[in-house]
Design a protein around this motif. Structure first.
Motif, PDB file in Angstrom:
ATOM      1  N   ALA A  92       0.831  -1.208   0.000  1.00 45.27           N
ATOM      2  CA  ALA A  92       0.000   0.000   0.000  1.00 45.27           C
ATOM      3  C   ALA A  92       0.867   1.261   0.000  1.00 45.27           C
ATOM      4  O   ALA A  92       0.606   2.217  -0.749  1.00 45.27           O
ATOM      5  CB  ALA A  92      -0.925  -0.012   1.217  1.00 45.27           C
ATOM      6  N   ARG A  93       1.905   1.246   0.826  1.00 47.90           N
ATOM      7  CA  ARG A  93       2.801   2.411   0.891  1.00 47.90           C
ATOM      8  C   ARG A  93       3.540   2.599  -0.435  1.00 47.90           C
ATOM      9  O   ARG A  93       3.687   3.709  -0.929  1.00 47.90           O
ATOM     10  CB  ARG A  93       3.791   2.228   2.038  1.00 47.90           C
ATOM     11  CG  ARG A  93       4.758   3.390   2.176  1.00 47.90           C
ATOM     12  CD  ARG A  93       5.754   3.192   3.298  1.00 47.90           C
ATOM     13  NE  ARG A  93       6.733   4.270   3.285  1.00 47.90           N
ATOM     14  CZ  ARG A  93       6.947   5.113   4.279  1.00 47.90           C
ATOM     15  NH1 ARG A  93       6.246   5.008   5.392  1.00 47.90           N
ATOM     16  NH2 ARG A  93       7.854   6.065   4.176  1.00 47.90           N
ATOM     17  N   ALA A  94       4.011   1.485  -1.002  1.00 46.21           N
ATOM     18  CA  ALA A  94       4.758   1.561  -2.253  1.00 46.21           C
ATOM     19  C   ALA A  94       3.887   2.098  -3.384  1.00 46.21           C
ATOM     20  O   ALA A  94       4.333   2.917  -4.192  1.00 46.21           O
ATOM     21  CB  ALA A  94       5.314   0.187  -2.617  1.00 46.21           C
ATOM     22  N   ILE A  95       2.653   1.636  -3.446  1.00 45.57           N
ATOM     23  CA  ILE A  95       1.736   2.093  -4.500  1.00 45.57           C
ATOM     24  C   ILE A  95       1.511   3.599  -4.382  1.00 45.57           C
ATOM     25  O   ILE A  95       1.517   4.329  -5.388  1.00 45.57           O
ATOM     26  CB  ILE A  95       0.412   1.308  -4.441  1.00 45.57           C
ATOM     27  CG1 ILE A  95       0.641  -0.127  -4.915  1.00 45.57           C
ATOM     28  CG2 ILE A  95      -0.677   1.984  -5.264  1.00 45.57           C
ATOM     29  CD1 ILE A  95      -0.496  -1.079  -4.622  1.00 45.57           C
ATOM     30  N   ARG A  96       1.357   4.081  -3.136  1.00 42.09           N
ATOM     31  CA  ARG A  96       1.173   5.523  -2.930  1.00 42.09           C
ATOM     32  C   ARG A  96       2.423   6.295  -3.363  1.00 42.09           C
ATOM     33  O   ARG A  96       2.337   7.284  -4.095  1.00 42.09           O
ATOM     34  CB  ARG A  96       0.875   5.818  -1.450  1.00 42.09           C
ATOM     35  CG  ARG A  96      -0.499   5.412  -0.978  1.00 42.09           C
ATOM     36  CD  ARG A  96      -0.829   6.049   0.371  1.00 42.09           C
ATOM     37  NE  ARG A  96       0.132   5.670   1.407  1.00 42.09           N
ATOM     38  CZ  ARG A  96       0.011   4.594   2.187  1.00 42.09           C
ATOM     39  NH1 ARG A  96      -1.028   3.777   2.017  1.00 42.09           N
ATOM     40  NH2 ARG A  96       0.912   4.332   3.110  1.00 42.09           N
ATOM     41  N   TYR A  97       3.573   5.837  -2.878  1.00 43.93           N
ATOM     42  CA  TYR A  97       4.826   6.550  -3.167  1.00 43.93           C
ATOM     43  C   TYR A  97       5.128   6.565  -4.667  1.00 43.93           C
ATOM     44  O   TYR A  97       5.561   7.581  -5.216  1.00 43.93           O
ATOM     45  CB  TYR A  97       5.986   5.894  -2.415  1.00 43.93           C
ATOM     46  CG  TYR A  97       7.320   6.574  -2.667  1.00 43.93           C
ATOM     47  CD1 TYR A  97       7.706   7.683  -1.923  1.00 43.93           C
ATOM     48  CD2 TYR A  97       8.173   6.120  -3.672  1.00 43.93           C
ATOM     49  CE1 TYR A  97       8.914   8.321  -2.166  1.00 43.93           C
ATOM     50  CE2 TYR A  97       9.379   6.753  -3.934  1.00 43.93           C
ATOM     51  CZ  TYR A  97       9.756   7.856  -3.170  1.00 43.93           C
ATOM     52  OH  TYR A  97      10.938   8.493  -3.423  1.00 43.93           O
ATOM     53  N   MET A  98       4.892   5.422  -5.328  1.00 42.62           N
ATOM     54  CA  MET A  98       5.238   5.304  -6.745  1.00 42.62           C
ATOM     55  C   MET A  98       4.182   5.915  -7.671  1.00 42.62           C
ATOM     56  O   MET A  98       4.383   5.975  -8.889  1.00 42.62           O
ATOM     57  CB  MET A  98       5.439   3.824  -7.097  1.00 42.62           C
ATOM     58  CG  MET A  98       6.623   3.168  -6.403  1.00 42.62           C
ATOM     59  SD  MET A  98       8.227   3.825  -6.942  1.00 42.62           S
ATOM     60  CE  MET A  98       8.351   3.111  -8.591  1.00 42.62           C
ATOM     61  N   GLY A  99       3.086   6.376  -7.102  1.00 43.60           N
ATOM     62  CA  GLY A  99       2.051   7.004  -7.923  1.00 43.60           C
ATOM     63  C   GLY A  99       1.383   6.031  -8.875  1.00 43.60           C
ATOM     64  O   GLY A  99       1.110   6.368 -10.031  1.00 43.60           O
ATOM     65  N   LEU A 100       1.100   4.825  -8.372  1.00 46.83           N
ATOM     66  CA  LEU A 100       0.549   3.770  -9.207  1.00 46.83           C
ATOM     67  C   LEU A 100      -0.896   3.467  -8.829  1.00 46.83           C
ATOM     68  O   LEU A 100      -1.385   3.897  -7.777  1.00 46.83           O
ATOM     69  CB  LEU A 100       1.397   2.498  -9.062  1.00 46.83           C
ATOM     70  CG  LEU A 100       2.867   2.623  -9.472  1.00 46.83           C
ATOM     71  CD1 LEU A 100       3.639   1.369  -9.068  1.00 46.83           C
ATOM     72  CD2 LEU A 100       2.989   2.879 -10.973  1.00 46.83           C
ATOM     73  N   THR A 101      -1.556   2.681  -9.679  1.00 50.24           N
ATOM     74  CA  THR A 101      -2.924   2.233  -9.421  1.00 50.24           C
ATOM     75  C   THR A 101      -2.961   0.720  -9.535  1.00 50.24           C
ATOM     76  O   THR A 101      -2.481   0.157 -10.535  1.00 50.24           O
ATOM     77  CB  THR A 101      -3.904   2.842 -10.445  1.00 50.24           C
ATOM     78  OG1 THR A 101      -3.820   4.265 -10.391  1.00 50.24           O
ATOM     79  CG2 THR A 101      -5.329   2.397 -10.154  1.00 50.24           C
ATOM     80  N   SER A 102      -3.498   0.064  -8.529  1.00 44.31           N
ATOM     81  CA  SER A 102      -3.604  -1.396  -8.574  1.00 44.31           C
ATOM     82  C   SER A 102      -4.368  -1.826  -9.817  1.00 44.31           C
ATOM     83  O   SER A 102      -5.400  -1.249 -10.151  1.00 44.31           O
ATOM     84  CB  SER A 102      -4.316  -1.915  -7.325  1.00 44.31           C
ATOM     85  OG  SER A 102      -3.555  -1.636  -6.172  1.00 44.31           O
ATOM     86  N   GLY A 103      -3.829  -2.828 -10.494  1.00 43.08           N
ATOM     87  CA  GLY A 103      -4.493  -3.356 -11.675  1.00 43.08           C
ATOM     88  C   GLY A 103      -4.013  -2.770 -12.986  1.00 43.08           C
ATOM     89  O   GLY A 103      -4.253  -3.354 -14.053  1.00 43.08           O
ATOM     90  N   GLU A 104      -3.320  -1.648 -12.952  1.00 40.00           N
ATOM     91  CA  GLU A 104      -2.836  -1.081 -14.228  1.00 40.00           C
ATOM     92  C   GLU A 104      -1.619  -1.870 -14.703  1.00 40.00           C
ATOM     93  O   GLU A 104      -0.794  -2.329 -13.906  1.00 40.00           O
ATOM     94  CB  GLU A 104      -2.501   0.407 -14.086  1.00 40.00           C
ATOM     95  CG  GLU A 104      -1.291   0.746 -13.245  1.00 40.00           C
ATOM     96  CD  GLU A 104      -0.986   2.242 -13.240  1.00 40.00           C
ATOM     97  OE1 GLU A 104      -1.016   2.864 -14.312  1.00 40.00           O
ATOM     98  OE2 GLU A 104      -0.706   2.776 -12.135  1.00 40.00           O
TER      99      GLU A 104
END
Length: 466
Positions: A324-336
């Motif tokens: 969850a933290r990594a997705i926020r930091y990296m500016g990503l969206t789950s599933g893309e």
């Protein structure tokens, strides 16, 4: 009598003393030093009135803080006050203690883990330490090599020994046939994705199998370089004809009759068939895809063809929160999809992937093509000699014609300790070894990839682009 692993053989040959509770003292054959982790160590020597025990077994380079432009200006061309002070301090200390030094601007200078092998100072069966975690790189030659802390740097300088405890033996066997385009970098990232960054904790990791035997020395160095990211203390590959051929004629390699004597010893450096392993990992080469990291840990790695995971995909609560933290930091969206992520920067270099074979692989991808609009791409050779060899082959012209920056050697954008850094929010396809938060610059976003994938990303402006 039970056979020994390669690690056991090197350990036993260098053991000075050992206490009943396992504390040991090892003799060190080669101590590599640089400007960042030595100032306090030399200061400690001076305050205690000690000398460097074996200057002849010590080699110094300047690499972490060095700018990758205008190196002819020397230290005077370094603008950061702390970097300038560290570089000047190293220069003074090596002169005072009579240590061989390749300063910035010397064609032999470069990243310490490129220079050691290139000069033939790295040899099979040696114990090698450096105040840098990626010293594990030198294990590709069948040497026991690992990073040490600043206090340990002082201890080795003063005594040419290191306090240590015996590690466990971990075998990583890779057999079968690799998919087309899969490289040593992909093997390493795939392994770390499988076992995690703690998977090799307390172990020395020996890479074995048909696939490893088929790698060139540059590929083996990449594997051992990244063994530390899988939690291992060190990585090893047993020396063979590939190793010996690489070493022939190197400046510090044995010559004449000494070469034949060394070769006869080096050929004994392998793990015996009946050696006992604490852990064994078997990998089918066909299962290894082109691999990329998506998050902020080397273990957050997936096939280039995969999609960004969701935190709920992980059962472990620690990994769930990390995702969850990594997705926020990296500016990503789950599933893309990972393939297609827009990138701003490309970095080809570092002690992981800055050797001639790495540059050739990248140049092959970009020849006759152009870097995508809006992408800033740079190539940083691992040493002055790598740079000169690449220029002799015309690789520099291929890169510059494609729109890459052709830089001078150094650690460069692997870490934010020199002018080559990411701006906040920039996304980078990087051939380096760590993708932690802020590793390449404050709020920078790093995807670890092979030189091949990095080169393709530069051309398309996206990860996974052709």
């Amino acid at each position: 009598m039970t056979g020994k692993t390669l690690y056991d053989k090197i350990w036993d040959a260098h053991l000075v003393d050992e206490t009943p509770d396992g504390d040991a003292l090892l003799f060190i054959d080669l101590h590599l030093i640089h400007e960042v982790t030595t100032p306090q160590a030399f200061a400690g020597l001076k305050s205690a009135g000690r000398k460097v025990r074996r200057p002849d077994l010590t080699l110094a380079v300047a690499d972490h803080n060095t700018p990758t432009e205008n190196q002819a200006a020397g230290i005077d061309g370094v603008t950061d006050p702390e970097a300038k002070n560290q570089l000047a301090t190293l220069s003074r200390n090596v002169k005072e203690y009579g240590i061989e030094f390749f300063p910035m601007g010397d064609i032999r200078n470069g990243i310490v883990h490129v220079v050691g092998p290139e000069q033939g100072r790295t040899q099979p069966g040696l114990t090698i330490v450096c105040g840098d975690s990626h010293t594990s790189t030198h294990g590709a030659f069948g040497a026991l090599a690992h990073g040490i802390g600043t206090s340990e740097v002082e201890h080795v300088l003063a005594t040419q020994t290191l306090r240590a405890r015996k590690m466990k033996n971990l075998a990583v066997r890779v057999n079968g046939e690799l998919q087309e385009g899969v490289t040593a970098k992909d093997i390493a990232l795939h392994l770390i994705g499988l076992i995690g960054t703690a998977g090799g904790t307390g172990c020395v990791m020996e890479f074995m199998g048909d696939v490893i035997r088929g790698l060139d020395m540059e590929g083996r160095m990449t594997l051992c370089n990244l063994s530390i990211e899988g939690g291992a203390r060190a990585g090893l590959v047993a020396p063979d004809e590939v190793t010996f051929e690489y070493m022939k004629g190197r400046p510090a390699a044995p010559k004449g009759g000494a070469w034949e004597m060394a070769l006869s010893h080096w050929k004994t450096l392998f793990s015996d068939d009946d050696a006992q392993w604490d852990h064994v990992i078997e990998i089918n080469a066909a299962d290894i895809p082109p691999t990329v990291t998506w998050g902020t840990s080397p273990e957050q790695a997936l096939p280039l063809s995969a999609s960004i995971p969701a935190p709920e995909d992980f059962d472990d609560p620690v990994k769930k929160e990390a995702a969850a933290r990594a997705i926020r930091y990296m500016g990503l969206t789950s599933g893309e999809p990972i393939s297609g992520l827009k990138i701003d920067r490309v970095f080809i270099g570092s002690c992981t992937n800055s050797r001639l074979a790495d540059l050739r692989a990248a140049a092959k991808e970009v020849e006759g093509k152009r870097v995508a609009n809006g992408v800033r791409a740079m190539v940083v050779p691992g040493s002055g000699l790598v740079r000169a060899a690449a220029e002799e082959e015309g690789l520099d012209e291929i890169f510059t014609a494609a729109g890459f920056e052709w830089r001078e050697p150094g650690c460069s954008m692997c870490l934010g300790m020199n002018p080559d850094t990411l701006e906040p929010g920039e996304r980078c396809a990087s051939t380096s070894n760590r993708n932690f938060e802020g590793r390449q610059g404050r709020d920078g976003r790093t995807h670890l990839v092979s030189p091949r994938i990095a080169a393709r990303a530069a051309l398309s402006g996206t990860l996974g682009g052709e």
